[in-house]
Write a protein that holds these residues in place. Structure first.
Motif, mmCIF file in Angstrom:
data_model
loop_
_atom_site.group_PDB
_atom_site.id
_atom_site.type_symbol
_atom_site.label_atom_id
_atom_site.label_comp_id
_atom_site.label_asym_id
_atom_site.label_seq_id
_atom_site.Cartn_x
_atom_site.Cartn_y
_atom_site.Cartn_z
ATOM 1 N N LEU A 183 0.732 -1.169 0.173
ATOM 2 C CA LEU A 183 -0.061 0.093 -0.025
ATOM 3 C C LEU A 183 0.866 1.203 0.138
ATOM 4 C CD1 LEU A 183 -2.874 -1.170 2.326
ATOM 5 C CD2 LEU A 183 -3.070 -0.853 0.209
ATOM 6 N N GLU A 184 1.832 1.106 0.694
ATOM 7 C CA GLU A 184 2.899 2.242 0.752
ATOM 8 C C GLU A 184 3.450 2.463 -0.514
ATOM 9 O OE1 GLU A 184 5.643 1.425 3.833
ATOM 10 O OE2 GLU A 184 4.077 2.182 5.526
ATOM 11 N N ARG A 185 3.915 1.330 -1.441
ATOM 12 C CA ARG A 185 4.340 1.786 -2.692
ATOM 13 C C ARG A 185 3.306 2.088 -3.620
ATOM 14 N NH1 ARG A 185 5.123 -3.206 -4.386
ATOM 15 N NH2 ARG A 185 5.412 -4.180 -2.507
ATOM 16 N N LEU A 186 2.248 1.627 -3.497
ATOM 17 C CA LEU A 186 0.935 2.302 -4.295
ATOM 18 C C LEU A 186 0.537 3.819 -4.046
ATOM 19 C CD1 LEU A 186 -1.597 -0.626 -4.099
ATOM 20 C CD2 LEU A 186 -0.635 0.492 -6.175
ATOM 21 N N ARG A 187 0.767 4.103 -2.898
ATOM 22 C CA ARG A 187 0.486 5.671 -2.685
ATOM 23 C C ARG A 187 1.808 6.333 -3.007
ATOM 24 N NH1 ARG A 187 -2.064 3.504 2.402
ATOM 25 N NH2 ARG A 187 0.248 3.284 3.174
ATOM 26 N N ASP A 188 2.842 5.761 -3.067
ATOM 27 C CA ASP A 188 4.110 6.526 -3.730
ATOM 28 C C ASP A 188 4.278 6.537 -5.151
ATOM 29 O OD1 ASP A 188 5.131 6.966 -1.129
ATOM 30 O OD2 ASP A 188 6.495 5.405 -1.157
ATOM 31 N N THR A 189 3.098 5.996 -5.929
ATOM 32 C CA THR A 189 2.997 5.876 -7.318
ATOM 33 C C THR A 189 2.528 7.276 -7.732
ATOM 34 O OG1 THR A 189 2.443 3.537 -7.255
ATOM 35 C CG2 THR A 189 2.186 4.919 -9.299
ATOM 36 N N PRO A 190 3.390 8.147 -8.749
ATOM 37 C CA PRO A 190 2.930 9.256 -9.297
ATOM 38 C C PRO A 190 1.563 9.356 -9.756
ATOM 39 C CG PRO A 190 4.959 8.657 -9.949
ATOM 40 C CD PRO A 190 4.534 7.494 -9.453
ATOM 41 N N GLY A 191 0.727 10.445 -9.199
ATOM 42 C CA GLY A 191 -0.758 10.320 -9.604
ATOM 43 C C GLY A 191 -1.627 9.764 -8.731
ATOM 44 N N VAL A 192 -1.129 8.882 -7.792
ATOM 45 C CA VAL A 192 -1.976 8.297 -6.686
ATOM 46 C C VAL A 192 -2.038 9.280 -5.458
ATOM 47 C CG1 VAL A 192 -2.310 6.576 -5.046
ATOM 48 C CG2 VAL A 192 -1.641 6.119 -7.362
ATOM 49 N N ARG A 193 -3.303 9.665 -5.302
ATOM 50 C CA ARG A 193 -3.518 10.487 -4.189
ATOM 51 C C ARG A 193 -3.597 10.044 -2.775
ATOM 52 N NH1 ARG A 193 -8.219 13.505 -5.459
ATOM 53 N NH2 ARG A 193 -9.424 12.605 -3.722
ATOM 54 N N ARG A 194 -4.258 8.812 -2.818
ATOM 55 C CA ARG A 194 -4.510 8.264 -1.317
ATOM 56 C C ARG A 194 -5.188 6.885 -1.625
ATOM 57 N NH1 ARG A 194 -9.609 8.913 1.176
ATOM 58 N NH2 ARG A 194 -11.183 10.003 -0.094
ATOM 59 N N THR A 195 -5.433 6.217 -0.567
ATOM 60 C CA THR A 195 -6.183 4.723 -0.819
ATOM 61 C C THR A 195 -6.882 4.591 0.413
ATOM 62 O OG1 THR A 195 -4.255 3.620 0.266
ATOM 63 C CG2 THR A 195 -4.062 3.547 -1.872
ATOM 64 N N HIS A 196 -7.999 3.905 0.505
ATOM 65 C CA HIS A 196 -8.835 3.301 1.375
ATOM 66 C C HIS A 196 -8.974 1.890 1.304
ATOM 67 C CE1 HIS A 196 -12.126 3.857 4.419
ATOM 68 N NE2 HIS A 196 -12.615 2.758 3.881
ATOM 69 N N THR A 197 -8.354 1.159 2.357
ATOM 70 C CA THR A 197 -8.363 -0.267 2.545
ATOM 71 C C THR A 197 -9.302 -0.888 3.258
ATOM 72 O OG1 THR A 197 -5.951 0.082 1.888
ATOM 73 C CG2 THR A 197 -6.632 -2.144 2.847
ATOM 74 N N GLN A 198 -9.979 -2.033 2.795
ATOM 75 C CA GLN A 198 -10.620 -2.913 3.663
ATOM 76 C C GLN A 198 -9.801 -4.276 3.550
ATOM 77 O OE1 GLN A 198 -14.238 -2.388 2.007
ATOM 78 N NE2 GLN A 198 -14.817 -1.003 3.620
ATOM 79 N N VAL A 199 -9.416 -4.945 4.715
ATOM 80 C CA VAL A 199 -8.673 -6.189 4.668
ATOM 81 C C VAL A 199 -10.305 -7.103 4.901
ATOM 82 C CG1 VAL A 199 -7.240 -7.679 6.007
ATOM 83 C CG2 VAL A 199 -6.757 -5.256 6.003
#
Length: 145
Positions: free
Chosen positions: A118-134
């Motif tokens: 998730l941290e790598r996804l959020r570090d991807t250019p253009g990605v602002r944020r994530t909301h995760t449900q395990v």
């Protein structure tokens, strides 16, 4: 596609290694007739491929989550795909209507691995944020038949 084709597809979905003769016994056709129908279903794109369905837990992927991905501005579907496709943990991704840009199904070995992904996804250019449900447990998964 008629009812016989649908039955053939359903039989192949339960076991893609099933013989044409075995399928023919279930749909009252000869093996060559089943082969012709399967060839036609492949050429029409109904059957796209054959694959081994693997238990993710047996491969060490014990944790999975549904992740809403929020991107900056108006990223196109192609741009979103390009941003998330390199992340091996993303099993599937869908653009959606609503606030999120996409919904992702993410698999990981454990919660630490999930957090890193998730941290790598959020570090991807253009990605602002994530909301995760395990996901705690899978009640069922219904394949298309």
């Amino acid at each position: 596609m008629d009812d016989t084709d649908r039955k053939i597809v359903a039989l192949l979905r339960t076991d893609a290694r099933r013989s044409f003769q075995d399928i023919g016994g279930h749909v009252s056709l000869s093996a060559p007739a089943v082969k012709r129908r399967v060839d036609k279903l492949q050429s029409e794109g109904v059957i796209r491929s054959y694959a081994a369905v693997v238990d993710p837990a047996a491969m060490g992927w014990h944790t999975h989550a549904v992740v809403a991905l929020y991107c900056e501005g108006r990223m196109s579907a192609a741009e979103v795909r390009k941003a998330i496709e390199p992340h091996d943990e993303v099993e599937s991704a869908y653009t959606v209507a609503g606030e999120a840009s996409a919904i992702l199904h993410v698999r990981a070995a454990d919660t630490q691995h999930l957090e890193e992904a998730l941290e790598r996804l959020r570090d991807t250019p253009g990605v602002r944020r994530t909301h995760t449900q395990v996901v705690l447990s899978t009640l069922f998964e219904r394949p298309v038949a």
